[in-house]
Design an enzyme around this catalytic site. Structure first.
Site, mmCIF file in Angstrom:
data_model
loop_
_atom_site.group_PDB
_atom_site.id
_atom_site.type_symbol
_atom_site.label_atom_id
_atom_site.label_comp_id
_atom_site.label_asym_id
_atom_site.label_seq_id
_atom_site.Cartn_x
_atom_site.Cartn_y
_atom_site.Cartn_z
ATOM 1 N N GLY A 165 0.962 -1.297 -0.043
ATOM 2 C CA GLY A 165 0.012 -0.018 -0.113
ATOM 3 C C GLY A 165 0.974 1.255 -0.121
ATOM 4 C CB SER A 187 0.020 4.031 -4.223
ATOM 5 O OG SER A 187 -0.881 3.026 -3.878
ATOM 6 C CG ASP A 214 -4.132 9.175 3.679
ATOM 7 O OD1 ASP A 214 -3.986 10.394 3.247
ATOM 8 O OD2 ASP A 214 -4.686 9.016 4.882
ATOM 9 C CG LEU A 215 -0.769 4.811 7.474
ATOM 10 C CD1 LEU A 215 -1.416 5.601 8.632
ATOM 11 C CD2 LEU A 215 -0.600 3.288 7.957
ATOM 12 N NE ARG A 245 -4.959 -1.866 -5.881
ATOM 13 C CZ ARG A 245 -6.395 -1.506 -5.629
ATOM 14 N NH1 ARG A 245 -7.256 -2.317 -5.886
ATOM 15 N NH2 ARG A 245 -6.543 -0.213 -5.193
ATOM 16 C CD GLU A 280 -10.403 12.463 15.954
ATOM 17 O OE1 GLU A 280 -9.419 12.015 15.535
ATOM 18 O OE2 GLU A 280 -11.386 11.787 15.760
ATOM 19 C CG ASP A 309 -11.835 5.667 14.478
ATOM 20 O OD1 ASP A 309 -10.986 4.919 13.685
ATOM 21 O OD2 ASP A 309 -11.577 6.894 14.481
ATOM 22 C CG HIS A 345 -6.441 5.253 19.715
ATOM 23 N ND1 HIS A 345 -5.460 4.654 19.252
ATOM 24 C CD2 HIS A 345 -6.975 5.665 18.688
ATOM 25 C CE1 HIS A 345 -5.336 4.607 17.792
ATOM 26 N NE2 HIS A 345 -6.245 5.255 17.384
ATOM 27 C CE LYS A 393 -13.397 10.890 12.867
ATOM 28 N NZ LYS A 393 -12.203 11.365 13.214
HETATM 29 N N1 LIG Z 1 -4.608 7.155 6.874
HETATM 30 C C1 LIG Z 1 -4.673 7.060 8.138
HETATM 31 O O1 LIG Z 1 -4.901 8.294 8.544
HETATM 32 C C2 LIG Z 1 -4.990 5.688 9.100
HETATM 33 C C3 LIG Z 1 -5.015 6.042 10.286
HETATM 34 C C4 LIG Z 1 -4.936 5.040 11.110
HETATM 35 C C5 LIG Z 1 -5.000 3.735 10.441
HETATM 36 N N2 LIG Z 1 -5.038 3.526 9.202
HETATM 37 C C6 LIG Z 1 -5.102 1.763 8.663
HETATM 38 O O2 LIG Z 1 -4.123 2.152 7.863
HETATM 39 C C7 LIG Z 1 -4.137 1.299 6.629
HETATM 40 C C8 LIG Z 1 -3.901 1.888 5.353
HETATM 41 O O3 LIG Z 1 -4.823 3.199 5.404
HETATM 42 P P1 LIG Z 1 -4.869 4.423 4.159
HETATM 43 O O4 LIG Z 1 -5.589 5.387 4.458
HETATM 44 O O5 LIG Z 1 -3.206 4.434 3.746
HETATM 45 O O6 LIG Z 1 -5.488 3.431 2.973
HETATM 46 P P2 LIG Z 1 -5.939 3.770 1.540
HETATM 47 O O7 LIG Z 1 -4.958 4.954 1.119
HETATM 48 O O8 LIG Z 1 -7.386 3.769 1.461
HETATM 49 O O9 LIG Z 1 -5.417 2.427 0.771
HETATM 50 C C9 LIG Z 1 -3.820 2.027 0.788
HETATM 51 C C10 LIG Z 1 -3.382 1.442 -0.461
HETATM 52 O O10 LIG Z 1 -4.094 0.257 -0.461
HETATM 53 C C11 LIG Z 1 -4.283 -0.071 -1.684
HETATM 54 N N3 LIG Z 1 -6.033 -0.340 -1.893
HETATM 55 C C12 LIG Z 1 -6.715 0.472 -1.364
HETATM 56 N N4 LIG Z 1 -8.132 -0.224 -1.683
HETATM 57 C C13 LIG Z 1 -7.974 -1.327 -2.388
HETATM 58 C C14 LIG Z 1 -8.626 -2.281 -2.459
HETATM 59 N N5 LIG Z 1 -9.913 -2.538 -2.557
HETATM 60 N N6 LIG Z 1 -8.074 -3.483 -3.078
HETATM 61 C C15 LIG Z 1 -6.799 -3.556 -3.219
HETATM 62 N N7 LIG Z 1 -5.851 -2.544 -2.764
HETATM 63 C C16 LIG Z 1 -6.484 -1.579 -2.489
HETATM 64 C C17 LIG Z 1 -3.974 1.043 -2.505
HETATM 65 O O11 LIG Z 1 -2.705 0.950 -3.155
HETATM 66 P P3 LIG Z 1 -2.390 0.269 -4.519
HETATM 67 O O12 LIG Z 1 -3.748 0.706 -5.405
HETATM 68 O O13 LIG Z 1 -1.208 1.009 -4.961
HETATM 69 O O14 LIG Z 1 -2.725 -1.206 -4.265
HETATM 70 C C18 LIG Z 1 -3.642 2.440 -1.494
HETATM 71 O O15 LIG Z 1 -2.981 3.143 -2.117
HETATM 72 C C19 LIG Z 1 -5.909 0.954 6.901
HETATM 73 O O16 LIG Z 1 -5.764 -0.190 7.391
HETATM 74 C C20 LIG Z 1 -6.395 1.933 7.805
HETATM 75 O O17 LIG Z 1 -7.413 1.391 8.666
HETATM 76 C C21 LIG Z 1 -4.911 4.378 8.377
#
Ligand SMILES: NC(=O)c1ccc[n+]([C@@H]2O[C@H](COP(=O)([O-])OP(=O)(O)OC[C@H]3O[C@@H](n4cnc5c(N)ncnc54)[C@H](OP(=O)(O)O)[C@@H]3O)[C@@H](O)[C@H]2O)c1
Length: 485
Positions: A35, A37, A39-40, A69, A226, A245, A250, A340
């Site tokens: 992952g 690419s 957000d995290l 991907r 928040e 959440d 937490h 929130k």
């Molecule tokens: N963002 C935050 O602030 C945050 C905070 C706490 C916890 N988290 C946790 O961290 C993890 C990643 O979060 P994120 O916000 O980075 O998620 P995201 O941006 O939605 O997804 C991360 C990556 O996963 C791949 N992806 C997304 N949807 C997909 C699907 N349906 N099938 C296959 N691949 C998919 C994509 O990469 P590719 O297309 O390149 O494969 C995407 O760039 C999650 O478990 C989230 O709950 C995030």
């Protein structure tokens, strides 16, 4: 910093003696980021790796292999991680066998090239629905097998399941391929300096522990507030809500740090064993009288957010009165709240001590005096404050509350690094102290899950407010009030 430094804050002087640091350098390793690419990765993982690199805390032999991907080229990854050498990218479908075969051979090649001895961290920065499949696929091609030479560790992001049953099912998949010492579940609150400081504060000083109990403490408030609404993560949030959440992870972890008994040592399992004892002592929620113990709310306008169902019953706010049935805490309420779209972004743990038993000062009842309050501020500015009563200057007998405030950034001349920096370093060092263990997840799900199915009214509150007024009334009915940061 000199051996001892005197610093001045507004109305405050304090000295900092240079402390003892545990200096550990991680062993050589590679890190695979699933992952890459996402957000995290962009907001937390990459900046933290850069932060560790700038501080010289990354292993000398180290590489990062991004996986996804998306057709991101190496230049794309490099622009996200400027200054960090040894970056690679591999494109592949997470469910295809060929991806893992390619990953295995790439890892062999990179391990030889960078001398990382086969040690590898897999960071699953992916939507949680993919955790099962990815773990299974990695297990199938022995990527997680530590007998192949070198260790392998897997970092999972929250949420760790949607309820107890799904948490157990994920655990079963994980157990098929990984030993518990290989599993790192991220709860980034535990990586914050103030949160770790709770342990130092309680167990590296002798003056607090004798009063850390029901004889001296009136109640504890844990607030994670928040200001933002659900924003870009509305889709995820609407299927989770504040209980999953914030509370199951937490808030429960923060509660355990305040409430637990002193561990025999700072070894990961000693620290985590004591948390389990707290979770096991939580008084379960009972259907009877539940509305007096729990308030759920949703901010006005939430259902209009893009990605949120128009009839959503998802709570964006919760406040609850938690009790711990053990010798230390019997009768001391722990009030927890999180939500929130509130007035302010603020997280703290406040320990409110009992009133003096008798006031010596004419015309002042003990309840006229503010109770001593010790506050661990977690965000936005990390610090600790203690409120005591003191004489105001002048010929008359005037008493007022005086707050002694210690701010991390001011005291140490630098802001605390992002929690992810500390936690990533701990994964490299193999230190699990700050990562929740599977049994903790199960106990906290057991405690919170009944609330997910309870028939509690959903109160509304205005964005920018402090939450529903019913949450205020819950405390007022017990002669207390929420602190307003
Ligand atoms: N963002 C935050 O602030 C945050 C905070 C706490 C916890 N988290 C946790 O961290 C993890 C990643 O979060 P994120 O916000 O980075 O998620 P995201 O941006 O939605 O997804 C991360 C990556 O996963 C791949 N992806 C997304 N949807 C997909 C699907 N349906 N099938 C296959 N691949 C998919 C994509 O990469 P590719 O297309 O390149 O494969 C995407 O760039 C999650 O478990 C989230 O709950 C995030």
């Amino acid at each position: 910093m000199s051996q001892e430094e005197l610093r001045h804050g507004p109305g405050l002087k304090y000295s900092i003696r240079e402390g003892l640091c545990l200096e550990q350098k991680p062993e050589p390793c590679g890190m695979v980021i699933f992952g890459a690419s996402g957000d995290l990765a962009a907001r937390k993982i990459f900046p933290s790796l850069q932060g560790l690199g700038q501080k010289g805390l990354l292993p000398e032999n180290f590489f990062v292999l991004g996986l996804g991907r998306s057709p991101m080229d190496l230049a794309g990854l490099k622009s996200r991680l400027p200054g960090l050498p040894n970056l690679y990218y591999l494109q592949g479908d997470y469910t295809a066998d060929s991806t893992y075969a390619a990953l295995g051979s790439r890892l062999k090649e990179l391990a030889a090239k960078h001398g990382t001895k086969g040690n590898v961290i897999f960071y699953l920065a992916l939507p949680p629905g993919l955790f099962h499949d990815v773990t299974h696929q990695m297990g199938k091609v022995s990527l997680l097998d530590q007998t192949r030479g070198g260790w392998s560790r897997v970092v999972f992001e929250k949420p760790f399941g949607q309820d107890l049953a799904s948490a157990l099912s994920l655990a079963a998949e994980i157990r098929d391929h990984l030993q518990e010492p290989q599993v790192y579940r991220m709860d980034h609150y535990l990586g914050k300096d103030t949160v770790q400081n709770i342990l130092m504060f309680r167990f590296a000083n002798s003056i607090f522990e004798p009063i850390w109990n029901r004889t001296y403490i009136d109640h504890v408030q844990i607030s994670v507030l928040e200001a933002e609404g659900v924003g870009r993560r509305a889709g995820y949030y609407d299927s989770s809500g504040v209980l999953r959440d914030m509370f199951q992870n937490h808030a429960m972890q923060l509660l355990a740090l305040v409430a637990k008994e002193p561990p025999a040592s700072f070894a990961a399992d000693c620290v985590r064993d004591e948390k389990i004892k707290v979770f096991k002592a939580l008084k379960p929620f009972d259907e009877r009288g539940l509305a007096e113990r729990v308030v759920l709310g949703q901010y006005r306008g939430y259902r209009d957010e893009p990605g949120v169902s128009a009839a959503s019953q998802t709570p964006t706010y919760a406040a609850m009165r938690v009790e711990i049935s053990n010798w230390r805490w019997e009768g001391v309420p722990f009030y927890l709240r999180s939500g929130k779209s509130l007035r302010k972004r603020h997280a703290e743990i406040a320990v409110i001590f009992k009133h003096v038993p008798h006031s010596l000062f004419s015309q002042l009842a003990p309840t006229h005096l503010d109770p001593n309050t010790l506050v661990f501020r977690i965000q936005p500015e990390e610090g600790v404050s203690l409120t005591i009563e003191a004489k105001k200057p002048g010929p008359k007998t005037c008493i007022g509350a005086l707050t002694m405030d210690f701010d991390y950034a001011e005291a140490f001349g630098e802001h605390s690094p992002d929690a992810y920096e500390r936690l990533l370093l701990d994964v490299m060092l193999g230190d699990q102290t700050l990562f929740p263990r599977q049994d903790a997840l199960e106990e906290t799900w057991r405690f919170i899950e009944p609330l997910l199915h309870a028939s509690l009214p959903l109160r509304s509150y205005s964005p920018g407010d402090w939450g529903p007024e019913e949450a205020d009334r819950m405390l007022e009915s017990e002669g207390r009030s929420w602190r307003q940061p």
